[in-house]
Design a protein around this motif. Structure first.
Motif, short mmCIF file in Angstrom:
data_model
loop_
_atom_site.label_atom_id
_atom_site.label_comp_id
_atom_site.label_asym_id
_atom_site.label_seq_id
_atom_site.Cartn_x
_atom_site.Cartn_y
_atom_site.Cartn_z
N LEU A 256 16.76 38.15 2.19
CA LEU A 256 17.72 38.41 1.11
C LEU A 256 18.09 39.89 1.09
CD1 LEU A 256 16.14 36.10 -1.61
CD2 LEU A 256 18.32 35.75 -0.43
N ALA A 257 17.10 40.74 1.32
CA ALA A 257 17.37 42.19 1.33
C ALA A 257 18.37 42.54 2.42
CB ALA A 257 16.07 42.96 1.53
N SER A 258 18.19 41.92 3.59
CA SER A 258 19.09 42.26 4.69
C SER A 258 20.52 41.78 4.42
CB SER A 258 18.56 41.68 6.01
OG SER A 258 18.67 40.28 5.97
N VAL B 254 13.71 32.05 -6.29
CA VAL B 254 14.22 33.33 -6.79
C VAL B 254 15.54 33.07 -7.52
CG1 VAL B 254 13.17 34.69 -4.93
CG2 VAL B 254 15.50 33.84 -4.65
N VAL B 255 15.79 33.89 -8.53
CA VAL B 255 17.08 33.84 -9.21
C VAL B 255 17.94 34.96 -8.66
CG1 VAL B 255 18.24 34.22 -11.42
CG2 VAL B 255 16.23 32.74 -11.32
N VAL B 256 19.16 34.58 -8.26
CA VAL B 256 20.11 35.59 -7.75
C VAL B 256 21.44 35.41 -8.48
CG1 VAL B 256 19.04 35.66 -5.44
CG2 VAL B 256 20.93 34.06 -5.86
N ASP B 257 22.32 36.34 -8.27
CA ASP B 257 23.67 36.27 -8.82
C ASP B 257 24.36 34.99 -8.30
OD1 ASP B 257 26.24 36.69 -9.55
OD2 ASP B 257 26.54 38.54 -8.38
N LEU B 258 24.94 34.24 -9.20
CA LEU B 258 25.57 32.97 -8.81
C LEU B 258 26.58 33.15 -7.67
CD1 LEU B 258 25.94 29.91 -9.39
CD2 LEU B 258 27.68 30.53 -11.05
N ALA B 259 27.34 34.23 -7.75
CA ALA B 259 28.39 34.47 -6.75
C ALA B 259 27.80 34.63 -5.34
CB ALA B 259 29.20 35.70 -7.13
N LYS B 260 26.52 35.02 -5.26
CA LYS B 260 25.90 35.23 -3.94
C LYS B 260 24.99 34.07 -3.55
CE LYS B 260 26.59 39.95 -3.42
NZ LYS B 260 26.05 41.28 -3.41
N GLY B 261 24.93 33.05 -4.39
CA GLY B 261 23.98 31.95 -4.19
C GLY B 261 24.13 31.26 -2.84
N GLU B 262 25.36 30.91 -2.48
CA GLU B 262 25.55 30.15 -1.24
C GLU B 262 25.28 31.01 -0.01
OE1 GLU B 262 29.05 27.72 -1.15
OE2 GLU B 262 28.48 26.70 -3.02
N ALA C 159 23.19 33.44 0.08
CA ALA C 159 21.73 33.56 0.12
C ALA C 159 21.11 32.29 0.73
CB ALA C 159 21.18 33.78 -1.29
N MET C 160 21.63 31.15 0.33
CA MET C 160 21.09 29.89 0.82
C MET C 160 21.27 29.77 2.33
SD MET C 160 22.20 26.11 -0.32
CE MET C 160 21.01 24.80 -0.44
N ALA D 89 21.62 32.17 4.52
CA ALA D 89 20.79 33.14 5.23
C ALA D 89 19.34 32.66 5.28
CB ALA D 89 20.88 34.50 4.53
N VAL D 90 18.84 32.17 4.14
CA VAL D 90 17.44 31.75 4.10
C VAL D 90 17.25 30.49 4.96
CG1 VAL D 90 15.68 30.81 2.55
CG2 VAL D 90 16.91 32.88 1.91
N HIS D 91 18.22 29.60 4.94
CA HIS D 91 18.14 28.42 5.79
C HIS D 91 18.08 28.83 7.26
CE1 HIS D 91 19.47 24.75 7.93
NE2 HIS D 91 18.88 24.10 6.95
N ALA D 92 18.95 29.78 7.63
CA ALA D 92 18.98 30.23 9.02
C ALA D 92 17.64 30.86 9.41
CB ALA D 92 20.12 31.23 9.23
N ALA D 93 17.04 31.61 8.48
CA ALA D 93 15.78 32.30 8.79
C ALA D 93 14.63 31.31 9.01
CB ALA D 93 15.43 33.26 7.65
N PHE D 94 14.59 30.24 8.25
CA PHE D 94 13.43 29.33 8.35
C PHE D 94 13.72 28.04 9.12
CE2 PHE D 94 12.26 31.86 4.62
CZ PHE D 94 10.92 32.15 4.91
N LEU D 95 14.97 27.61 9.08
CA LEU D 95 15.25 26.27 9.62
C LEU D 95 16.34 26.29 10.69
CD1 LEU D 95 15.01 24.67 6.12
CD2 LEU D 95 13.60 23.91 8.02
N GLY D 96 16.77 27.47 11.06
CA GLY D 96 17.72 27.66 12.16
C GLY D 96 18.99 26.96 11.96
#
Ligand code: ADP
Ligand code: ASP
Ligand code: MG
Length: 404
Positions: free
Chosen positions: A365-367, A384-392, A394-395, A397-404
């Motif tokens: 998320l930081a990157s 984690v709670v993030v700004d709604l506008a950045k939610g997708e 963030a999702m 990026a995190v999906h790519a990091a863990f689930l490719g």
């Protein structure tokens, strides 16, 4: 075999779709199976009924909301029965009450207390397909109730348990449960299987493919079910008890809940009993609180703290009303509410035996330059709670990091 099949809103979204449902049911019947069909309201209908009520009054009476919302499913049961009749298949529709579904009296979020499926058994025995309205029940006193949004899933699973069905199939508009909502993360992968606990977390954290209460119920009664598409014959996702090898995969899925709102009470007196008072009053209004964060504020004067918590968006008005009524008694500074938040979560039973997962999620998320507002964890999830506008963003990026 006795099969319970549930068809969601899109799957019964127009007369042609309802005819498809009838054709599928006909196929199973031709094999000699007994079929109990649970249907939702046609897609958009429940939302539209809620919208109309709120145009009249922002906080409509909840008993009347249940009477109103139950009409959606009542339309679909009759149309589905008619579609089966058009194929010369005997079929009878039942409302929740007629099907013997008894609930408590918490309107709009009622819990099933018991099911007496006598009528269903009778009708099956006579050779009928039985079509039951999802999402609704009746109190012991005869009041119409509904089981919370997405509640047709619960109707199906509870009926499968009560009828001791051999198979429970949840038909929807995707091929199964994916590693993330495939509408947001296009390269999400379909899972062949998932444990109850993982499905429960994903569902409660925003993956609306299954209503979370229905998964809770399935776990409690050991109902194995399959989530699959009503638009094709592809195998779906089996939801069942955790198996040994499931821990090998650290993160099973990612979810984003856009349906949460955050309330922050500024400068709440920092003394015993205050949090209890606040959350008791909110609980009594039947508002579910999810994350809670408390910070000591180091201002001058008496010790005070900022208290933030999240609630379901539709409950925000109710929560604000409760908070307003406590203001004089408790004496906090101000209450700030926002519904512009998204709760992003990663879920997996493998987290129990792997370390460093939180750090990896936060780094990801930081990157992306995404700020984390609140954090909560359990044995098998990190949210984690993030700004709604950045939610997708963030999702993805995190999906790519863990689930490719
Ligand atoms: P139904 O009307 O059949 O109950 P829902 O709209 O309630 O269907 O649930 C299906 C939707 O859930 C899908 O269209 C999909 O966009 C969404 N969804 C969210 N998370 C997931 C996930 N992890 N896997 C599959 N679908 C998901
Ligand atoms: N029609 C209800 C809803 O939209 C129940 C369901 O679809 O499962 O929430
Ligand atoms: Mg649903």
């Amino acid at each position: 075999m006795l099969i319970v099949q549930k068809y969601g809103g899109t799957s019964v979204g127009n007369p042609d779709r309802i005819k498809n449902v009838a054709a599928r049911v006909a196929k199973y019947r031709a094999k000699g199976d007994q079929v109990v069909v649970v249907v939702s309201a046609m897609s958009g209908v429940t939302d539209n009924l809620i919208k109309m009520a709120k145009e009249i009054m922002p906080l409509p009476n909840e008993r009347e909301m249940d009477v109103l919302l139950a009409t959606g499913e009542q339309t679909t049961i009759a149309l589905t029965a008619i579609a089966l009749h058009s194929l010369d298949i005997p079929a009878v529709s039942l409302t929740g009450a007629q099907a013997g579904i008894v609930t408590d009296g918490v309107h709009t979020k009622a819990r099933i207390q018991n099911i007496t499926p006598k009528k269903i058994h009778e009708l099956l025995k006579q050779g009928n397909v039985v079509i039951v309205a999802g999402f609704q029940g009746q109190t012991a006193e005869g009041q119409v109730t509904t089981l919370g949004r997405g509640g047709s899933d619960l109707t199906a699973i509870a009926l499968a348990a009560a009828l001791k069905a051999d198979l429970c199939q949840i038909y929807t508009d995707v091929d199964g449960v994916y590693t993330a909502d495939p509408r947001i993360v296009p390269n999400a992968k379909k899972l062949d299987e998932i444990s109850y606990d993982e499905m429960l977390e994903l569902a409660s954290l925003g993956a609306k493919v299954m209503q979370s209460r229905s998964v809770e119920f399935a776990k409690k009664f050991g109902v194995i079910f399959e989530v699959r598409s009503s638009l094709n014959d592809n195998p779906g996702t089996i939801v069942k008890e955790e198996a040994k090898n499931m821990e090998d995969i650290v993160v099973r899925g990612v979810s984003l809940d856009k349906n949460q709102a955050k309330v922050t009470l500024v400068a709440v007196p920092d003394k015993p009993g205050i949090a209890a008072r606040i959350f008791k009053a909110i609980g009594e209004a039947n508002v579910n609180v999810d994350m809670i964060v408390q910070n000591i504020s180091h201002g001058s004067g008496k010790p005070a703290t900022d208290l933030s918590f999240t609630v379901d968006k539709p409950d925000l008005l109710k929560a604000q009303k409760v908070i307003d009524s406590l203001k004089a008694e408790i004496g906090f500074g101000q209450a700030i509410a926002t519904d512009k938040i998204g709760k992003l979560s990663i879920v997996g039973v493998g987290m129990k035996s792997h370390t460093g997962i939180a750090a990896r999620m936060f780094e990801t998320l930081a990157s992306e330059g995404i700020n984390i507002d609140m954090i909560s964890t359990s044995e098998i999830k990190i949210s984690v709670v993030v700004d709604l506008a950045k939610g997708e963003q963030a999702m993805k990026a995190v999906h790519a990091a863990f689930l490719g």
